[in-house]
Design a protein around this motif. Structure first.
Motif, PDB file in Angstrom:
ATOM      1  N   MET A   1       0.824  -1.202   0.000  1.00 33.25           N
ATOM      2  CA  MET A   1       0.000   0.000   0.000  1.00 33.25           C
ATOM      3  C   MET A   1       0.867   1.265   0.000  1.00 33.25           C
ATOM      4  O   MET A   1       0.710   2.158  -0.788  1.00 33.25           O
ATOM      5  CB  MET A   1      -0.900  -0.016   1.239  1.00 33.25           C
ATOM      6  CG  MET A   1      -1.695   1.265   1.455  1.00 33.25           C
ATOM      7  SD  MET A   1      -2.599   1.232   3.020  1.00 33.25           S
ATOM      8  CE  MET A   1      -1.584   2.359   3.967  1.00 33.25           C
ATOM      9  N   ALA A   2       1.835   1.290   0.896  1.00 27.47           N
ATOM     10  CA  ALA A   2       2.556   2.546   1.109  1.00 27.47           C
ATOM     11  C   ALA A   2       3.355   2.987  -0.110  1.00 27.47           C
ATOM     12  O   ALA A   2       3.390   4.158  -0.433  1.00 27.47           O
ATOM     13  CB  ALA A   2       3.468   2.423   2.308  1.00 27.47           C
ATOM     14  N   GLU A   3       4.006   2.021  -0.782  1.00 24.98           N
ATOM     15  CA  GLU A   3       4.844   2.419  -1.912  1.00 24.98           C
ATOM     16  C   GLU A   3       4.030   3.144  -2.969  1.00 24.98           C
ATOM     17  O   GLU A   3       4.475   4.099  -3.565  1.00 24.98           O
ATOM     18  CB  GLU A   3       5.548   1.210  -2.553  1.00 24.98           C
ATOM     19  CG  GLU A   3       6.744   0.716  -1.761  1.00 24.98           C
ATOM     20  CD  GLU A   3       6.377  -0.308  -0.710  1.00 24.98           C
ATOM     21  OE1 GLU A   3       5.184  -0.448  -0.405  1.00 24.98           O
ATOM     22  OE2 GLU A   3       7.299  -0.959  -0.186  1.00 24.98           O
ATOM     23  N   SER A   4       2.798   2.675  -3.188  1.00 24.46           N
ATOM     24  CA  SER A   4       1.979   3.288  -4.231  1.00 24.46           C
ATOM     25  C   SER A   4       1.631   4.726  -3.880  1.00 24.46           C
ATOM     26  O   SER A   4       1.291   5.513  -4.732  1.00 24.46           O
ATOM     27  CB  SER A   4       0.697   2.475  -4.453  1.00 24.46           C
ATOM     28  OG  SER A   4      -0.061   2.483  -3.256  1.00 24.46           O
ATOM     29  N   ASN A   5       1.711   5.063  -2.612  1.00 28.74           N
ATOM     30  CA  ASN A   5       1.464   6.436  -2.198  1.00 28.74           C
ATOM     31  C   ASN A   5       2.750   7.269  -2.187  1.00 28.74           C
ATOM     32  O   ASN A   5       2.747   8.392  -1.710  1.00 28.74           O
ATOM     33  CB  ASN A   5       0.848   6.456  -0.798  1.00 28.74           C
ATOM     34  CG  ASN A   5      -0.596   6.008  -0.816  1.00 28.74           C
ATOM     35  OD1 ASN A   5      -1.387   6.557  -1.560  1.00 28.74           O
ATOM     36  ND2 ASN A   5      -0.936   5.000  -0.048  1.00 28.74           N
ATOM     37  N   GLY A   6       3.841   6.688  -2.629  1.00 33.96           N
ATOM     38  CA  GLY A   6       5.078   7.443  -2.682  1.00 33.96           C
ATOM     39  C   GLY A   6       5.859   7.462  -1.387  1.00 33.96           C
ATOM     40  O   GLY A   6       6.864   8.137  -1.279  1.00 33.96           O
ATOM     41  N   VAL A   7       5.378   6.743  -0.369  1.00 32.43           N
ATOM     42  CA  VAL A   7       6.123   6.652   0.893  1.00 32.43           C
ATOM     43  C   VAL A   7       6.720   5.258   0.964  1.00 32.43           C
ATOM     44  O   VAL A   7       6.010   4.276   1.090  1.00 32.43           O
ATOM     45  CB  VAL A   7       5.206   6.898   2.115  1.00 32.43           C
ATOM     46  CG1 VAL A   7       6.008   6.770   3.402  1.00 32.43           C
ATOM     47  CG2 VAL A   7       4.558   8.275   2.032  1.00 32.43           C
ATOM     48  N   HIS A  48      -5.730  10.661   7.367  1.00 33.19           N
ATOM     49  CA  HIS A  48      -5.142  11.141   6.110  1.00 33.19           C
ATOM     50  C   HIS A  48      -3.685  10.669   5.997  1.00 33.19           C
ATOM     51  O   HIS A  48      -3.242  10.237   4.932  1.00 33.19           O
ATOM     52  CB  HIS A  48      -5.219  12.673   6.042  1.00 33.19           C
ATOM     53  CG  HIS A  48      -4.536  13.245   4.844  1.00 33.19           C
ATOM     54  ND1 HIS A  48      -5.090  13.223   3.570  1.00 33.19           N
ATOM     55  CD2 HIS A  48      -3.317  13.835   4.703  1.00 33.19           C
ATOM     56  CE1 HIS A  48      -4.235  13.781   2.715  1.00 33.19           C
ATOM     57  NE2 HIS A  48      -3.161  14.161   3.377  1.00 33.19           N
ATOM     58  N   ALA A  49      -2.961  10.765   7.111  1.00 29.94           N
ATOM     59  CA  ALA A  49      -1.559  10.310   7.120  1.00 29.94           C
ATOM     60  C   ALA A  49      -1.469   8.836   6.737  1.00 29.94           C
ATOM     61  O   ALA A  49      -0.676   8.446   5.874  1.00 29.94           O
ATOM     62  CB  ALA A  49      -0.937  10.538   8.493  1.00 29.94           C
ATOM     63  N   ILE A  50      -2.308   8.015   7.377  1.00 33.62           N
ATOM     64  CA  ILE A  50      -2.265   6.566   7.126  1.00 33.62           C
ATOM     65  C   ILE A  50      -2.618   6.272   5.665  1.00 33.62           C
ATOM     66  O   ILE A  50      -1.937   5.492   4.991  1.00 33.62           O
ATOM     67  CB  ILE A  50      -3.221   5.821   8.091  1.00 33.62           C
ATOM     68  CG1 ILE A  50      -2.788   6.042   9.554  1.00 33.62           C
ATOM     69  CG2 ILE A  50      -3.248   4.321   7.775  1.00 33.62           C
ATOM     70  CD1 ILE A  50      -3.838   5.645  10.597  1.00 33.62           C
ATOM     71  N   ASN A  51      -3.667   6.933   5.168  1.00 30.44           N
ATOM     72  CA  ASN A  51      -4.064   6.725   3.760  1.00 30.44           C
ATOM     73  C   ASN A  51      -2.994   7.203   2.789  1.00 30.44           C
ATOM     74  O   ASN A  51      -2.932   6.743   1.651  1.00 30.44           O
ATOM     75  CB  ASN A  51      -5.389   7.445   3.469  1.00 30.44           C
ATOM     76  CG  ASN A  51      -6.583   6.706   4.053  1.00 30.44           C
ATOM     77  OD1 ASN A  51      -6.536   5.488   4.212  1.00 30.44           O
ATOM     78  ND2 ASN A  51      -7.636   7.429   4.391  1.00 30.44           N
ATOM     79  N   SER A  52      -2.140   8.124   3.247  1.00 29.55           N
ATOM     80  CA  SER A  52      -1.056   8.634   2.393  1.00 29.55           C
ATOM     81  C   SER A  52       0.206   7.780   2.490  1.00 29.55           C
ATOM     82  O   SER A  52       1.190   8.062   1.828  1.00 29.55           O
ATOM     83  CB  SER A  52      -0.714  10.073   2.794  1.00 29.55           C
ATOM     84  OG  SER A  52      -1.860  10.877   2.755  1.00 29.55           O
ATOM     85  N   LYS A  83      -3.329  -1.109  10.319  1.00 29.16           N
ATOM     86  CA  LYS A  83      -2.601  -0.433   9.239  1.00 29.16           C
ATOM     87  C   LYS A  83      -1.359   0.304   9.725  1.00 29.16           C
ATOM     88  O   LYS A  83      -0.629   0.870   8.917  1.00 29.16           O
ATOM     89  CB  LYS A  83      -3.531   0.576   8.555  1.00 29.16           C
ATOM     90  CG  LYS A  83      -4.748  -0.066   7.914  1.00 29.16           C
ATOM     91  CD  LYS A  83      -5.663   1.001   7.313  1.00 29.16           C
ATOM     92  CE  LYS A  83      -6.857   0.330   6.644  1.00 29.16           C
ATOM     93  NZ  LYS A  83      -7.747   1.312   6.014  1.00 29.16           N
ATOM     94  N   VAL A  84      -1.150   0.342  11.047  1.00 27.46           N
ATOM     95  CA  VAL A  84      -0.080   1.208  11.561  1.00 27.46           C
ATOM     96  C   VAL A  84       0.950   0.462  12.405  1.00 27.46           C
ATOM     97  O   VAL A  84       0.704  -0.638  12.901  1.00 27.46           O
ATOM     98  CB  VAL A  84      -0.651   2.372  12.413  1.00 27.46           C
ATOM     99  CG1 VAL A  84      -1.656   3.178  11.615  1.00 27.46           C
ATOM    100  CG2 VAL A  84      -1.272   1.876  13.713  1.00 27.46           C
TER     101      VAL A  84
END
Length: 345
Positions: A1-7, A48-52, A83-84
């Motif tokens: 998930m995270a990579e696709s958000n650029g993180v 918002h942070a988690i979704n990003s 998720k965290v």
């Protein structure tokens, strides 16, 4: 998930913990930087942070005290917890308005139970000793933390503001996953001893206040808007006599940022990211637009020449004033007595 958000994701330490390469410091939502912010807004910000892709959340039982953990507990209901990677801390408490540092086994256990209850979870992913109790051998504190790992109440152990010798002694009892330290363009004293010790032992580095408590993103003008509860106004670096000197660092960072087409805060954060793949900065914010800006720092690339220029700007003597007032305990005075001196109750 995270990579696709650029993180991107990173391994923190060598015990198996994986986190987002940038975290979110949650302290300012509830304490120290002015009055507590509206709960609903902060929960939105956390989601918002988690979704990003920012999934590494940092709190402590002293933030509030207690109210920041309660806030996170509410934010992580209904499927968000999975998720965290959640970090909390123990070790500081207020007694009659004065801070006291404790690391004795009974306190460690009671603090952990209290945090689990407020966060409304069964297990804390990363549990730090927030400040070192210089009356209790670190081996004794670690012994209790090790038991909490074995009981499944915490997964990984961290230290904050610990000296190199304290880190070594603690790591010999049970592997330390992360050491949290203040590290930024205006706080670099950890580079000599603490950072090399962590690297030698395979311990991850979590950089708090990577934006110099907001100074590297907002500059001296931020002091004009401090609320009366904002404890930064009591820190030596924000005093008028030091601010006048320190503003030159911000001005040069701003100039370089303008040339690169990023904000001063993004440049300062990018500098921390460029310290190595074992470093995770945890900038705090209470605004979604600032969070988005901070995420943007992950894509700012610095050349060796730019790194060298920033480092020469931020060399010894470029910042006036201690990072804390004289009374605060930091890694410089965090050594504990030898284990042989301990008489258990």
């Amino acid at each position: 998930m995270a990579e696709s958000n650029g993180v991107r994701r990173m391994k923190l330490g060598s015990q198996g913990l994986e986190v987002s390469a940038q975290g979110l410091g949650c302290m300012g939502m509830s304490a120290f930087y002015g009055p507590p912010k509206p709960e609903e807004d902060m929960i939105k910000l956390i989601h918002h942070a988690i979704n990003s892709g920012i999934t590494f959340l940092d709190t402590s039982d002293i933030y509030g005290p207690h109210t920041n953990e309660v806030l996170l507990g509410k934010a992580l209901k209904e499927g968000w917890r999975e998720k965290v990677e959640l970090a909390s801390k123990f070790g500081i408490r207020y007694v009659d308005g004065k801070g006291e540092i404790r690391g004795d086994p009974a306190y460690v256990r009671a603090a952990c139970e209290g945090s689990l209850k407020r966060l409304d979870i069964d297990c804390i992913d990363l549990y730090y000793q927030h400040r070192i109790d210089t009356n209790t051998p670190i081996e004794v504190t670690m012994g209790e933390l090790k038991k909490l790992v074995e009981e499944g109440k915490i997964k990984y152990i961290g230290l904050s503001e610990a000296s190199a010798s304290t880190i070594r002694r603690a790591h010999a009892v049970h592997p330390i996953t992360a050491v949290q330290i203040e590290w930024s363009l205006w706080t670099r004293d950890v580079e000599e001893d603490i950072v090399p010790t962590c690297r030698e032992l395979g311990i991850g580095i979590v950089a708090y206040s990577p934006l110099g408590r907001g100074f590297l993103s907002s500059g001296p003008k931020m002091t004009e808007n401090f609320a009366k509860e904002d404890y930064r106004q009591h820190l030596p670096r924000f005093k008028p006599e030091n601010l006048e000197h320190n503003k030159h660092l911000f001005e040069r960072v701003s100039e370089i940022a303008a040339q690169k087409g990023c904000t001063p805060g993004q440049l300062a954060l990018a500098w921390v990211h460029h310290q190595g793949d074992d470093v995770c900065p945890i900038p705090g914010t209470t605004k979604i637009e600032n969070l988005n800006q901070n995420i943007g720092a992950l894509s700012v690339k610095l050349t060796p020449e730019e790194m060298a220029e920033l480092e020469s700007l931020a060399s010894e003597g470029s910042v006036k004033g201690d990072r804390y007032g004289g009374l605060s305990s930091t890694w410089k005075n965090s050594d504990t007595p030898p284990l042989s001196s301990w008489k258990s109750e």
